[in-house]
Design a protein around this motif. Structure first.
Motif, PDB file in Angstrom:
ATOM      1  N   GLY A 629       0.846  -1.200   0.000  1.00 23.60           N
ATOM      2  CA  GLY A 629       0.000   0.000   0.000  1.00 23.60           C
ATOM      3  C   GLY A 629       0.874   1.240   0.000  1.00 23.60           C
ATOM      4  N   PRO A 630       0.286   2.402   0.080  1.00 18.99           N
ATOM      5  CA  PRO A 630       1.083   3.643   0.120  1.00 18.99           C
ATOM      6  C   PRO A 630       1.867   3.736   1.422  1.00 18.99           C
ATOM      7  CG  PRO A 630      -1.244   4.113   0.494  1.00 18.99           C
ATOM      8  CD  PRO A 630      -1.170   2.670   0.087  1.00 18.99           C
ATOM      9  N   PRO A 631       3.098   4.206   1.378  1.00 23.19           N
ATOM     10  CA  PRO A 631       3.898   4.317   2.606  1.00 23.19           C
ATOM     11  C   PRO A 631       3.279   5.309   3.584  1.00 23.19           C
ATOM     12  CG  PRO A 631       5.280   4.476   0.649  1.00 23.19           C
ATOM     13  CD  PRO A 631       3.856   4.575   0.189  1.00 23.19           C
ATOM     14  N   PRO A 632       3.201   4.978   4.862  1.00 19.65           N
ATOM     15  CA  PRO A 632       2.629   5.901   5.864  1.00 19.65           C
ATOM     16  C   PRO A 632       3.657   6.963   6.254  1.00 19.65           C
ATOM     17  CG  PRO A 632       3.301   3.876   6.917  1.00 19.65           C
ATOM     18  CD  PRO A 632       3.572   3.678   5.458  1.00 19.65           C
ATOM     19  N   GLU A 633       3.163   7.961   6.930  1.00 21.67           N
ATOM     20  CA  GLU A 633       4.040   8.990   7.459  1.00 21.67           C
ATOM     21  C   GLU A 633       4.648   8.507   8.776  1.00 21.67           C
ATOM     22  OE1 GLU A 633       2.010  12.636   7.873  1.00 21.67           O
ATOM     23  OE2 GLU A 633       1.548  12.855   5.722  1.00 21.67           O
ATOM     24  N   VAL A 634       5.932   8.662   8.905  1.00 19.25           N
ATOM     25  CA  VAL A 634       6.637   8.180  10.090  1.00 19.25           C
ATOM     26  C   VAL A 634       7.479   9.308  10.674  1.00 19.25           C
ATOM     27  CG1 VAL A 634       6.706   5.789   9.315  1.00 19.25           C
ATOM     28  CG2 VAL A 634       8.559   7.339   8.679  1.00 19.25           C
ATOM     29  N   ARG A 635       7.796   9.196  11.962  1.00 18.30           N
ATOM     30  CA  ARG A 635       8.681  10.116  12.648  1.00 18.30           C
ATOM     31  C   ARG A 635      10.032   9.445  12.819  1.00 18.30           C
ATOM     32  NH1 ARG A 635       5.792  11.694  18.061  1.00 18.30           N
ATOM     33  NH2 ARG A 635       5.553   9.416  18.082  1.00 18.30           N
ATOM     34  N   ARG A 636      10.961   9.941  12.121  1.00 22.00           N
ATOM     35  CA  ARG A 636      12.263   9.307  12.159  1.00 22.00           C
ATOM     36  C   ARG A 636      12.958   9.558  13.499  1.00 22.00           C
ATOM     37  NH1 ARG A 636      13.689   7.410   7.197  1.00 22.00           N
ATOM     38  NH2 ARG A 636      12.358   8.096   5.456  1.00 22.00           N
ATOM     39  N   GLY A 637      12.967  10.780  13.965  1.00 19.30           N
ATOM     40  CA  GLY A 637      13.576  11.066  15.253  1.00 19.30           C
ATOM     41  C   GLY A 637      15.073  10.821  15.256  1.00 19.30           C
ATOM     42  N   PHE A 638      15.599  10.801  16.487  1.00 22.34           N
ATOM     43  CA  PHE A 638      17.024  10.609  16.665  1.00 22.34           C
ATOM     44  C   PHE A 638      17.260   9.264  17.348  1.00 22.34           C
ATOM     45  CE2 PHE A 638      16.417  15.198  16.524  1.00 22.34           C
ATOM     46  CZ  PHE A 638      17.370  15.569  15.585  1.00 22.34           C
ATOM     47  N   LEU A 639      18.229   8.555  16.853  1.00 15.42           N
ATOM     48  CA  LEU A 639      18.573   7.249  17.408  1.00 15.42           C
ATOM     49  C   LEU A 639      19.400   7.451  18.676  1.00 15.42           C
ATOM     50  CD1 LEU A 639      18.256   4.216  16.655  1.00 15.42           C
ATOM     51  CD2 LEU A 639      20.574   4.347  15.731  1.00 15.42           C
ATOM     52  N   PRO A 640      19.041   6.789  19.780  1.00 11.55           N
ATOM     53  CA  PRO A 640      19.838   6.926  21.004  1.00 11.55           C
ATOM     54  C   PRO A 640      21.292   6.541  20.749  1.00 11.55           C
ATOM     55  CG  PRO A 640      17.760   5.843  21.477  1.00 11.55           C
ATOM     56  CD  PRO A 640      17.866   5.936  19.985  1.00 11.55           C
ATOM     57  N   ASN A 641      22.157   7.265  21.334  1.00 10.94           N
ATOM     58  CA  ASN A 641      23.595   7.029  21.162  1.00 10.94           C
ATOM     59  C   ASN A 641      24.063   5.986  22.180  1.00 10.94           C
ATOM     60  OD1 ASN A 641      26.197   7.188  20.345  1.00 10.94           O
ATOM     61  ND2 ASN A 641      26.617   9.190  21.315  1.00 10.94           N
ATOM     62  N   VAL A 642      23.712   4.777  21.907  1.00  9.19           N
ATOM     63  CA  VAL A 642      24.119   3.652  22.763  1.00  9.19           C
ATOM     64  C   VAL A 642      25.062   2.786  21.943  1.00  9.19           C
ATOM     65  CG1 VAL A 642      23.373   1.658  24.080  1.00  9.19           C
ATOM     66  CG2 VAL A 642      21.960   3.719  24.019  1.00  9.19           C
ATOM     67  N   PRO A 643      26.312   2.724  22.318  1.00  8.01           N
ATOM     68  CA  PRO A 643      27.254   1.922  21.534  1.00  8.01           C
ATOM     69  C   PRO A 643      26.998   0.435  21.744  1.00  8.01           C
ATOM     70  CG  PRO A 643      28.335   2.781  23.485  1.00  8.01           C
ATOM     71  CD  PRO A 643      26.954   3.398  23.468  1.00  8.01           C
ATOM     72  N   SER A 644      27.367  -0.323  20.780  1.00  4.58           N
ATOM     73  CA  SER A 644      27.235  -1.781  20.882  1.00  4.58           C
ATOM     74  C   SER A 644      28.229  -2.300  21.903  1.00  4.58           C
ATOM     75  CB  SER A 644      27.511  -2.433  19.532  1.00  4.58           C
ATOM     76  OG  SER A 644      26.560  -2.005  18.578  1.00  4.58           O
ATOM     77  N   PRO A 645      27.807  -3.199  22.765  1.00  3.31           N
ATOM     78  CA  PRO A 645      28.714  -3.703  23.803  1.00  3.31           C
ATOM     79  C   PRO A 645      29.857  -4.492  23.183  1.00  3.31           C
ATOM     80  CG  PRO A 645      26.745  -5.044  23.702  1.00  3.31           C
ATOM     81  CD  PRO A 645      26.523  -3.891  22.780  1.00  3.31           C
TER      82      PRO A 645
END
Length: 922
Positions: A629-645
């Protein structure tokens, strides 16, 4: 020295005259021939140069008369010797006698030898040389005749044929039987003649009494009576001959002259098979080869009985021939119809016909009963042919069949059910009973069982192998090498089907080393699922990430979301980033690139543009439950800055020995951090372990991340387990031991016993020794689910390999261990690949140690505490980490949700929640 035949060698002491007074001197001063006893006599013909004739004396001559006869050199005798090699030739009835030694004279070897033979008494004591020569000529003429007579005498010989059988008694019996038959026929003919005469007298009386009948009618009456009597007599003769001929032929069958010539290659000693036995053999072969022989024999017997019975009734009654034949049929069909017959003759014949009819009716009932029983038996044993198309064919029988049937039935639910055909070397009733014990609703899917061998082409054709849309070859519940060898033979049988195969073949293998050989034989139609390899890799993933086994059960099974590949033309020209959020009821995971030979790319770049011919790989509930279907509207926002262990060294214990343990070590080498330890505890000696690992292709010196520690012992003996530092291990994998792979129950019992012993030892050690690995779960510090799993497993993860689903209930209820239900997962994988063989490429990459993998990530990597987002928002944020979020599990629930329904619903998330993602392992 004399030169005639009577010449003797001078100086021979053997030729002295025993009676000198009776030996006159010759005119030339020589000594006349002396008579001596001789054994072999030769006489020369009167004319010189003729061949000498030898003979054997018939009896000793009297001593009063002697004749000296010249004997040629024995070296001149024929090579075969014959009777002349004997000193004396005795008659045959005296038996063989040993040869007597010859006396050697001093005569010249070139001159003839002399032997003495006693002769009959003579009338004159002085005889001339001419008289002697005449007498010798007489002997030459007469004695060979005696020799020829003896040659023709009864000499014993091994090659003489045995005397012919004396058939005098048999000939007499044959003549006697023929004489009796002739007398019987004559008596019957005379009796019939009397009856005919009586009938003629009656007709004459009628002729005289019927004054009102005209002349032509009277002649017709007389003519009809004569013709009728003649025809009835002929009918009676035919009946009698028809009844007597089989008995006579059976009696004298062996005396019929045989016209068949004997082959020259046969020896004379070969016994001739009697004609009766040969006929019986031909009849036996006819009834064995032709399926309708019994029915034809019954039909022929019925017609013969009706015909002979009708002729007999015609001969003894006043009925016409057609009416007699009809009565004969009624007597055969119903034995009670003969009760109305009048007269002794008709009654005897009708009773005979009815008796034969009862016998034929009994035979007919037996044939019908046998035919019905054979047909029912063939149905019961599964010998009938399956007339199906587009069905799924399962070859073989194993413990995985029950779960495999369940998954296939669930997959066919959307189309109203399908047809599954099972071909195994078991009884059909037993297979149906075992399937009925599953107590599972197949939701419209029909399961048809047939008994047969997948190695036989006739049995494969019986289940319509060429029309099946998918063929599954199950591994046998036996040794892995034997199971794979059998699977290879089944693949060879499938390639030999002349009609060809419509669908693909999914082969379950037990050893990864046998996979190239099977693919080499089967070609592109073959898809292999290596059970041991899949389960081994899955156990390692579950040991490193607790709870992943339950995720794989949801994905591999058809009850929840599963993988599907389909072409969507409306998505052409779109980027994968937009395609990812275009499905409300599915989660796109990859693309099947048409330009790259149909290669499936999992987790492609966001910038990849869908081209014409490309197909989309998704996770959905069913193949008809989703659409773009048609792509919905999304809020991209900011990804938390959590490094991979970072990765920290691990300490892992393997309890038991698997045949693919070398592959598991290679997977651990790729996943674990340097400095990790792998302890191997089993009953295999250490030297033998190294040899097996090396033979499996593992380079022990090339291991850089892990160090192998070998411990020998029995995993079900507490004393052996107590010698291990069980409280220090981060993960413990209880493997289904190779020595018990043939028995599912024993393997699970051993695994369960090992699990209970380890947990009991750990529970007694951990309170006093707070051995912890805080670094291991540093990245999961906010995950209550992982902490809960840690507490349930007493601060160390134990993964048990379970084969039987009934054992799963014991492990899951106790909550003392996580588990991998190997047979169930392998059955799910087989069902998924059977529905679509392309899925096998997806599973191979997700289970591999390199490339994309399934993993569980904490919510802190994608959102903030108490942040309100929809599932689409989280999917878009995860793309910044090159990951695809396919599901989640809330902190207060026990079940993960894959492919959520309301992806646009906004909800408040917690950092204790976790997400299931497909991530590149780099």
């Amino acid at each position: 020295m004399p030169t005639n035949d009577g010449d003797s060698s001078s100086g021979s002491g053997l030729n002295h005259n025993p009676n000198p007074n009776s030996a006159p001197k010759l005119s030339n001063g020589g000594t006349p021939p002396q008579l001596k006893r001789s054994r072999t006599i030769t006489a020369a013909v009167a004319s010189g140069g003729a061949a000498a004739v030898r003979r054997a004396a018939t009896a000793p001559l009297p001593s009063s008369r002697r004749l000296t006869v010249a004997v040629d050199n024995p070296s001149d005798a024929p090579a075969n010797g014959g009777v002349f090699d004997r000193d004396w030739y005795y008659p045959s009835f005296l038996g063989p006698y040993a040869a007597r030694p010859r006396a050697t004279g001093r005569a010249s070897s070139s001159g003839p030898k002399k032997l003495d033979v006693p002769l009959p008494p003579q009338t004159s004591t002085h005889r001339s040389s001419a008289a002697i020569s005449d007498e010798e000529e007489k002997e030459v003429v007469e004695r060979p005749l005696v020799l020829e007579e003896r040659k023709q005498g009864p000499f014993p010989s091994a090659s003489r044929s045995p005397p012919k059988k004396n058939s005098r008694f048999d000939n007499n019996s044959l003549i006697l039987s023929l004489f009796i038959v002739a007398c019987a026929l004559l008596a019957i003919s005379q009796q019939k003649r009397i009856i005919e005469l009586e009938e003629e007298i009656n007709n004459l009386n009628r002729f005289c009494n019927f004054d009102g009948v005209n002349r032509h009618e009277k002649v017709a009456i007389l003519q009809f009576g004569r013709n009728s009597l003649g025809n009835r007599s002929i009918a009676l003769y035919i009946v009698f001959l028809s009844l007597a001929t089989p008995f006579l032929v059976l009696k004298f069958l062996d005396h019929i002259p045989q016209t068949k010539t004997r082959p020259e290659s046969l020896n004379c000693n070969d016994e001739e098979v009697p004609l009766k036995k040969r006929i019986a053999y031909r009849v036996d072969v006819f009834f064995s080869v032709h399926p309708y022989a019994k029915l034809l024999a019954l039909l022929f017997s019925t017609v013969l009985l009706i015909g002979i019975g009708g002729l007999a009734l015609y001969a003894v009654s006043d009925a016409s021939l057609s009416e007699a034949l009809w009565l004969s049929w009624t007597f055969v069909a119903d034995s009670g119809n003969h009760a109305d017959q009048v007269g002794s003759g008709p009654r005897i014949v009708s009773v005979s016909i009815s008796s034969g009819g009862m016998l034929i009716f009994a035979m007919m009932l037996g044939l019908v009963s046998d035919a019905i029983s054979e047909k029912v038996d063939s149905w019961r044993k599964g010998k009938s042919e399956v007339i199906e198309s587009d069905h799924i064919l399962i070859l073989g029988w194993s413990d995985k069949l029950g779960s495999l049937l369940k998954q296939l039935a669930i997959a066919n639910k959307s189309i109203g059910g399908g047809v599954i055909v099972v071909l195994a070397e078991r009884d059909k009733e037993e297979m149906e009973m075992d399937i009925a014990k599953l107590e599972f609703d197949f939701m419209g899917t029909s399961v048809i069982c047939r008994s047969g061998s997948p190695l036989i082409l006739a049995d494969l054709k019986k289940v319509s192998v060429s029309k099946a849309r998918a063929i599954i070859v199950l591994a046998a519940d036996e040794n892995a090498d034997q199971s794979d060898a059998r699977a290879l033979r089944v693949v060879l049988s499938l390639t030999g089907v002349k009609e060809g195969l419509k669908g693909h073949v999914v082969v379950e293998l037990s050893d990864l080393d046998n996979e190239p050989l099977v693919k080499l034989v089967g070609g592109e139609l073959i898809e292999t699922v290596v059970a041991h390899d899949v389960i081994g890799r899955l156990m390692i993933q579950c040991a490193l990430q607790p709870g992943l086994a339950q995720i794989w059960e949801d994905i591999l099974g058809f009850e929840n979301a599963e993988f599907y590949i389909k072409r969507w033309p409306q998505l052409d020209g779109m980027c994968f980033e937009d395609v990812l959020i275009s499905f409300a009821d599915a989660v796109p995971c990859g693309v099947k690139v048409a330009a790259n030979g149909g290669k499936i790319v999992i987790n492609p770049d966001d910038s990849y543009v869908i081209k014409e011919g490309d197909e989309i790989l998704v996770l959905a509930e069913d193949d008809d439950t989703y659409s773009p279907g048609p792509p919905p509207e999304v809020r991209r926002g900011f990804l938390p800055n959590v490094p991979s262990p970072p990765k920290y060294p691990e300490k892992i214990l393997f309890c038991g020995w698997r045949r693919d343990i070398d592959d598991m070590i290679m997977v651990l080498e790729a996943f674990l951090a340097p400095g990790s330890e792998l302890w191997m505890f089993n009953e295999v000696p250490e030297k033998e372990r190294e040899k097996k690992l090396t033979d499996g292709g593992l380079d022990l010196s090339g291991l850089t991340n892990i160090r192998l520690v070998h411990k020998e012992g029995n995993a079900v003996i507490r004393r052996h387990l107590e010698s291990l530092p069980l409280e220090t291990f981060d993960s413990i994998l209880i493997l289904a031991d190779e020595s018990l792979e043939d028995s599912v129950v024993h393997s699970d019992s051993r695994s369960l016993a090992t699990l209970l012993l380890i947990r009991d030892i750990q529970s007694k050690r951990l309170p006093s020794k707070e051995a912890k690995s805080p670094l291991r779960y540093a990245g999961f510090s906010h995950s209550s689910w992982i902490r809960e799993m840690q507490q349930a497993s007493d601060k160390s993860i134990i993964i048990s390999e379970i084969l039987d689903s009934r054992t799963r209930n014991l492990v899951s209820v106790s909550r003392i261990s996580d588990y991998v239900l190997s047979n169930e997962l392998v059955s799910m994988a087989l069902a998924m690949v059977a529905e679509d063989k392309q899925i096998n490429r997806v599973l191979e990459e997700l289970f591999a140690e390199e490339g994309n993998e399934m993993c569980i990530k904490s919510a802190e990597y994608y959102l903030y505490e108490q942040e309100e987002l929809c599932f689409y928002d989280i999917m878009v944020r995860a793309r910044q980490r090159m990951e695809i979020v396919i599901g989640y599990r809330l902190a207060n629930t026990d079940q993960a949700i894959i492919n959520p329904e309301n992806k646009s619903e906004v909800r408040k998330w917690s950092l204790d929640d976790v997400f299931v993602v497909i991530s590149n392992g780099d």
